[in-house]
Each structure stands twice: as C-alpha cells, then as structure tokens.
Design an enzyme around this catalytic site. Structure first.
Site, PDB file in Angstrom:
ATOM      1  N   LYS A 125      67.049   6.275  88.906  1.00  0.00           N
ATOM      2  CA  LYS A 125      66.804   5.618  90.188  1.00  0.00           C
ATOM      3  C   LYS A 125      67.081   6.650  91.260  1.00  0.00           C
ATOM      4  O   LYS A 125      67.874   7.572  91.054  1.00  0.00           O
ATOM      5  CB  LYS A 125      67.753   4.422  90.364  1.00  0.00           C
ATOM      6  CG  LYS A 125      67.323   3.422  91.399  1.00  0.00           C
ATOM      7  CD  LYS A 125      66.303   2.434  90.853  1.00  0.00           C
ATOM      8  CE  LYS A 125      65.760   1.556  91.933  1.00  0.00           C
ATOM      9  NZ  LYS A 125      64.951   0.446  91.387  1.00  0.00           N
ATOM     10  N   ASP A 165      60.392   1.105  95.341  1.00  0.00           N
ATOM     11  CA  ASP A 165      61.425   0.063  95.366  1.00  0.00           C
ATOM     12  C   ASP A 165      61.497  -0.388  96.824  1.00  0.00           C
ATOM     13  O   ASP A 165      60.536  -0.180  97.583  1.00  0.00           O
ATOM     14  CB  ASP A 165      62.769   0.620  94.860  1.00  0.00           C
ATOM     15  CG  ASP A 165      63.833  -0.465  94.662  1.00  0.00           C
ATOM     16  OD1 ASP A 165      63.664  -1.314  93.792  1.00  0.00           O
ATOM     17  OD2 ASP A 165      64.847  -0.465  95.400  1.00  0.00           O
TER      18      ASP A 165
HETATM   19  P1  NDP Z   1      60.414  -4.862  99.754  1.00  0.00           P
HETATM   20  O1  NDP Z   1      60.954  -3.777 100.588  1.00  0.00           O
HETATM   21  O2  NDP Z   1      58.936  -5.022  99.606  1.00  0.00           O
HETATM   22  O3  NDP Z   1      60.981  -6.290 100.249  1.00  0.00           O
HETATM   23  C1  NDP Z   1      62.347  -6.524 100.358  1.00  0.00           C
HETATM   24  C2  NDP Z   1      62.534  -7.894 100.987  1.00  0.00           C
HETATM   25  O4  NDP Z   1      63.916  -8.217 100.954  1.00  0.00           O
HETATM   26  C3  NDP Z   1      62.127  -7.938 102.458  1.00  0.00           C
HETATM   27  O5  NDP Z   1      61.674  -9.220 102.768  1.00  0.00           O
HETATM   28  C4  NDP Z   1      63.445  -7.629 103.155  1.00  0.00           C
HETATM   29  O6  NDP Z   1      63.525  -8.106 104.482  1.00  0.00           O
HETATM   30  C5  NDP Z   1      64.413  -8.371 102.277  1.00  0.00           C
HETATM   31  N1  NDP Z   1      65.762  -7.766 102.398  1.00  0.00           N
HETATM   32  C6  NDP Z   1      66.099  -6.470 102.183  1.00  0.00           C
HETATM   33  N2  NDP Z   1      67.413  -6.275 102.397  1.00  0.00           N
HETATM   34  C7  NDP Z   1      67.906  -7.497 102.763  1.00  0.00           C
HETATM   35  C8  NDP Z   1      69.186  -7.960 103.114  1.00  0.00           C
HETATM   36  N3  NDP Z   1      70.243  -7.141 103.139  1.00  0.00           N
HETATM   37  N4  NDP Z   1      69.329  -9.272 103.420  1.00  0.00           N
HETATM   38  C9  NDP Z   1      68.258 -10.138 103.392  1.00  0.00           C
HETATM   39  N5  NDP Z   1      67.021  -9.742 103.055  1.00  0.00           N
HETATM   40  C10 NDP Z   1      66.848  -8.444 102.750  1.00  0.00           C
HETATM   41  O7  NDP Z   1      61.111  -4.686  98.327  1.00  0.00           O
HETATM   42  P2  NDP Z   1      60.680  -5.281  96.920  1.00  0.00           P
HETATM   43  O8  NDP Z   1      60.082  -6.618  97.086  1.00  0.00           O
HETATM   44  O9  NDP Z   1      59.924  -4.243  96.187  1.00  0.00           O
HETATM   45  O10 NDP Z   1      62.096  -5.394  96.185  1.00  0.00           O
HETATM   46  C11 NDP Z   1      62.929  -6.540  96.316  1.00  0.00           C
HETATM   47  C12 NDP Z   1      63.983  -6.502  95.219  1.00  0.00           C
HETATM   48  O11 NDP Z   1      63.363  -6.469  93.937  1.00  0.00           O
HETATM   49  C13 NDP Z   1      64.941  -5.285  95.256  1.00  0.00           C
HETATM   50  O12 NDP Z   1      66.199  -5.698  94.780  1.00  0.00           O
HETATM   51  C14 NDP Z   1      64.288  -4.358  94.236  1.00  0.00           C
HETATM   52  O13 NDP Z   1      65.237  -3.446  93.707  1.00  0.00           O
HETATM   53  C15 NDP Z   1      63.846  -5.353  93.206  1.00  0.00           C
HETATM   54  N6  NDP Z   1      62.809  -4.889  92.299  1.00  0.00           N
HETATM   55  C16 NDP Z   1      61.590  -4.472  92.776  1.00  0.00           C
HETATM   56  C17 NDP Z   1      60.614  -4.058  91.893  1.00  0.00           C
HETATM   57  C18 NDP Z   1      59.246  -3.704  92.362  1.00  0.00           C
HETATM   58  O14 NDP Z   1      58.381  -3.502  91.515  1.00  0.00           O
HETATM   59  N7  NDP Z   1      58.978  -3.656  93.661  1.00  0.00           N
HETATM   60  C19 NDP Z   1      60.872  -3.973  90.441  1.00  0.00           C
HETATM   61  C20 NDP Z   1      62.139  -4.539  90.041  1.00  0.00           C
HETATM   62  C21 NDP Z   1      63.080  -4.938  90.954  1.00  0.00           C
HETATM   63  P3  NDP Z   1      63.431  -7.064 105.708  1.00  0.00           P
HETATM   64  O15 NDP Z   1      61.984  -6.739 105.828  1.00  0.00           O
HETATM   65  O16 NDP Z   1      63.990  -7.819 106.856  1.00  0.00           O
HETATM   66  O17 NDP Z   1      64.280  -5.868 105.322  1.00  0.00           O
END
Ligand code: NDP
Length: 445
Positions: A125, A165
């Site tokens: 990572k 990510d």
């Molecule tokens: P994105 O950046 O596309 O989306 C993240 C989302 O989570 C946004 O809506 C963001 O809101 C919100 N968010 C981030 N930090 C916080 C916080 N501290 N409190 C509340 N909301 C928060 O990321 P992904 O959708 O790709 O990833 C989301 C999760 O899934 C992560 O944990 C990632 O590690 C995990 N994951 C992702 C994979 C992938 O293929 N993309 C694979 C496996 C796991 P805002 O815009 O306001 O920051």
C-alpha cells in the site's frame, strides 16, 4: 505467554506511535490463535514474526510547484509488505491523514485480502499526505509526476503494481502511468485502474462496490435470505459507495443514504438509478458535495453525522476507517439490521465488531467483502500480460465467482477453526493459511 502474545509484544515494542497498524495487527493475530494449536510448524518457522515485518518500506520526499509558482513538499510512502504470493499489489491513497501507521495497517490487511482472491498477488500500500481536494488539474499532475519520479525505481509489472484508493482515481492513475512510461520507456501494466483505451479492464471501476454487494448476497443466501427488497444504508459517495448503490438497485434492494465528510443524505423512498446518475456527475465531474443532492431532490441532509441511526436491514460502510463505533453498532442492531458488509477498509472499530459478532449479525469484514477491487486489478494484470481485453460480462462473471469463493473459504475456515458464521475470524484464517504454507515452501526469506 502464547505464541501470539510473544509476537504482539514485539510488534508493540518495534512500532510505537502507530495506532492503526497496532490495531490491525492485534485484531488479526488474535483471530489466528486457534490455528497455532493445529499447526506448530508455523511457530517453528517463525511465520508470524516474519509476517508482521514489511519486506521493504520506502518513504520519500515529493516536491512540486503549485499554480502560484510556490514550491510545496509532501511525503510519499510505499509499504511492500509481502511478495509471497505474487508481485506486491495494493492501492495508493492521497489524503492529508496519510502517515506511516495508516500505510502499514492497510498494507498488512492487504496480505490476507489478496490471498483470499486466490490470484497471484502479494501485498503493498502506498500514498501521500497530499490533498487533491481544491487543487487544479495541473497541480495534481505536477504532484503525480514528482511522486512517480521517486516511486518508479521500486515498482514494475513483476515487482509491484499499484492501483487507486482514496483520492487516487482515474485522473491520478493516468498522470502516474504517463510519468512511469516516460521514465522507463516501456508500456507495461505497472498500474491498474488504467483507462480502457490504454490497458484498463472493464468492471475495474465498479468492482469493489459490486463485490461488496455480491458478498452480502452470499452471506444472506447462506441463511436462506437475499438482498432483494432490503432497505440499505450506505456511507461515502466515492467510487465504492457509488457502485455499491448501483448494484443494490440492480438487485432490487433499496439504498436510502449516502454521505461524505460533511454529512449524509437520507432519501427514504430509495435512491433511484436517475438520482444516482445525477450524483455520479456531481461527484466525479463537478467534484461537488453530497449536500447538493438534498437540495436537488428535496430530501434531508444531516450535517456532520453518519448514517447509522437510519433504520435498515443491511449497512454498507464505504467511506473510511473507524466510521462505525460501538454506539453506531448498537444503533444498527437495535434498529433490526441483519447484515453489515464493509466496503471501506476497517470502517468498524474493534468494539463495534465485537458487538456485531456477539449479536450474530452477518458481518462481512473488509478484507473479504471489498476484495473485489483488488481481484479485478488482478484480472487487469492478466489481460495486460496477454494484451487482451475481456468483455464486461466475462469480467463481471469472474468477479462474482471470486466473491463466492471468498465467501465459501471464509465460512469454511470459520467453521473449522473457530465458530460457524464468524466471517471476521474466518477471513483472517483463510487468508493466512495460504500465505503461511507458501512461506514454508519458500524458506527463510
Ligand atoms: P473515494 O475517494 O472515491 O471516496 C471516499 C468517500 O469517503 C468520499 O465520499 C469521502 O468524502 C468519504 N470520506 C473520506 N474520508 C472521510 C472521513 N474521514 N469521514 C467521512 N467521510 C469520509 O474513495 P473510495 O470509494 O475508492 O474508497 C473508500 C474506502 O474503500 C476506503 O476505505 C478505501 O480504502 C476502500 N477501498 C477502496 C477500493 C477501491 O477499489 N476504490 C478497494 C478496496 C477498499 P469526501 O469527499 O468529503 O472526502
């Protein structure tokens, strides 16, 4: 002291001030305890001592120039935890909260997740404390180019294949790939999540969100139920959340919430296909805030809150780590929630998990439930190696099979070593056994 106690003591001593990594190591190692009663050979080969130490950790300076001509400096990371099962593989995260502890926790979890997919992928990572929010395209490109200039020496199609990510989507992967290609003078599948015209795989953008819903469906099928008709709460509105909501709609469920770091929206009639499309345009193109959904469709927005007090039968945390604490977990069970499937990495705190497991909720831990993303990255690597593209249906079919096999392996390991239905422990054990056996085969490395 048990074997696990001894190893954990060393982990705490060596990694002070790394709370997320210590939390992950503690949870995983404790859950592996039943394995060592059956397999003394793992202790003799110091499997755990080696497994908790990354093979290599790279920390580097990332200088770049902003639009005003000011020089900025961020810190870059790549934690290459395990190459036992294949080239290092795992995402890059750009977010101001990124630090060594978070990188190590995510990379450590990736070992078990990648193992569960049964594909030939190791675990890593990386990322940076750079915040892409509010930056112009050219600033993001300058940053990505500088980041890759340093990272390029340590990655490659048979060495380490990073992906996206949080904060690293198709735009960032494009800039990172372009710079890698320029530096190396070769076109290889060194990153996944690429654009479709230059080596990407169909279904990769959808894979994590679809996969988490497939996993929830498998858990429900296991108790003769299904996701169809269920009211579902979803957190996040990024990549994972968007496609989880899309698949829920496809499968006849009713997703009623989405969120971002400023709060959540509640759409009690269920988010429709049309509204989701509008939201995807808002988030992915206009880079707007979830609050605008409430204004557009006349539903409630709850600032600075998480959606777990909304009654639901299935909950899908898809935003970030530690977003379901004990109180949230208690609210979910009190409201009749049957299943929690983790789209995000470690979204439920240790106390939250304990409560859900005690209440016998179907709990799909992230390393199993969200493995669809990395699995499809693995499929992208295979297509790149063959210089072929599979159809959407072919990749989706494989994704569905992989999620089913992960569910079966997890359920079987839980039943065999611990207790039936404890997928949290089952996922750790099933993921661990494959890596541990391969480590025995490969000698002391
Ligand atoms: P994105 O950046 O596309 O989306 C993240 C989302 O989570 C946004 O809506 C963001 O809101 C919100 N968010 C981030 N930090 C916080 C916080 N501290 N409190 C509340 N909301 C928060 O990321 P992904 O959708 O790709 O990833 C989301 C999760 O899934 C992560 O944990 C990632 O590690 C995990 N994951 C992702 C994979 C992938 O293929 N993309 C694979 C496996 C796991 P805002 O815009 O306001 O920051």
């Amino acid at each position: 002291m048990s074997y696990v106690d001894t190893v954990l003591e060393g982990v705490h001593r060596r990694n002070p001030r790394q709370p997320e990594f210590l939390q992950a190591a503690e949870i995983v190692l404790r859950s592996l305890e039943p394995v060592f009663e059956h397999h003394p050979e793992y202790e003799e080969a110091a499997i755990l001592e080696r497994l908790v130490e990354p093979e290599r950790t790279i920390v580097f300076r990332v200088p770049w120039v902003d639009d005003e001509g000011k020089i900025r400096v961020n810190r870059g990371y790549r934690v290459q935890f395990s190459s036992t099962l294949g080239p290092f593989k795992g995402g890059l995260r750009f977010h101001p909260t990124v630090n060594l502890s978070i990188m190590k926790f995510l990379s450590f979890e990736q070992i078990f997740k990648n193992s569960l997919t049964r594909l030939q992928i190791g675990a890593a990572k990386g990322g940076s404390d750079f915040d892409p929010k509010g930056k112009s395209d050219s600033e993001v490109m300058n940053f990505c180019q500088s980041f890759m200039t340093n990272l390029a020496a340590y990655i490659g199609p048979s060495t380490d294949v990073p992906a996206g990510d949080i904060g690293v989507g198709s735009r960032e992967i494009g800039y990172l790939f372009g710079q890698y290609k320029r530096l190396r003078n070769e076109f290889t599948g060194t990153l996944t999540g690429k654009g479709l015209d230059w080596g990407g795989s169909l279904v990769r953008p959808e894979a994590t969100g679809y996969g988490v819903v497939y996993f929830a469906e498998e858990m429900l099928n296991g108790v003769n139920d299904s996701i169809e008709g269920k009211t579902c709460t979803v957190s996040g509105s990024g990549n994972v959340a968007q496609y989880a909501v899309q698949k829920l709609i496809d499968m006849g469920a009713k997703p009623v919430t989405m969120s971002d770091s400023s709060g959540y929206i509640h759409d009690p009639e269920g988010i429709t296909r049309e509204r989701l499309e509008w939201l995807m345009e808002l988030k992915n193109v206009k880079r707007g805030r979830i609050q605008e959904y409430a204004r557009e469709f006349g539903v409630e927005f709850y600032p600075d809150q998480r959606p777990w007090n909304v009654p639901c039968e299935a909950a899908f945390p898809c935003a970030t780590q530690n977003e379901i604490d004990l109180e949230d977990a208690q609210r979910l069970t009190a409201n009749g929630c049957l299943v929690v499937a983790e789209g995000a990495n470690m979204p439920t705190t240790t106390e939250g998990i304990r409560h859900l497991v005690e209440k016998r909720i179907l709990f799909g831990p992230g390393k199993a439930a969200n493995a669809g993303g990395v699995a499809t990255s693995g499929l992208e690597m295979s297509q790149n190696a063959m210089r072929l593209n599979w159809t959407f249906e072919q990749v989706d079919q494989r994704l569905r099979e992989i999620m089913r096999n992960i569910y079966l392996a997890t359920a079987e390991a839980a039943r065999r070593y611990h207790e039936a239905g404890n997928f949290e422990v089952g996922a750790n054990i099933a993921g661990f056994l494959k890596v541990a056996d391969a480590m025995l085969d490969q000698g002391v490395v």
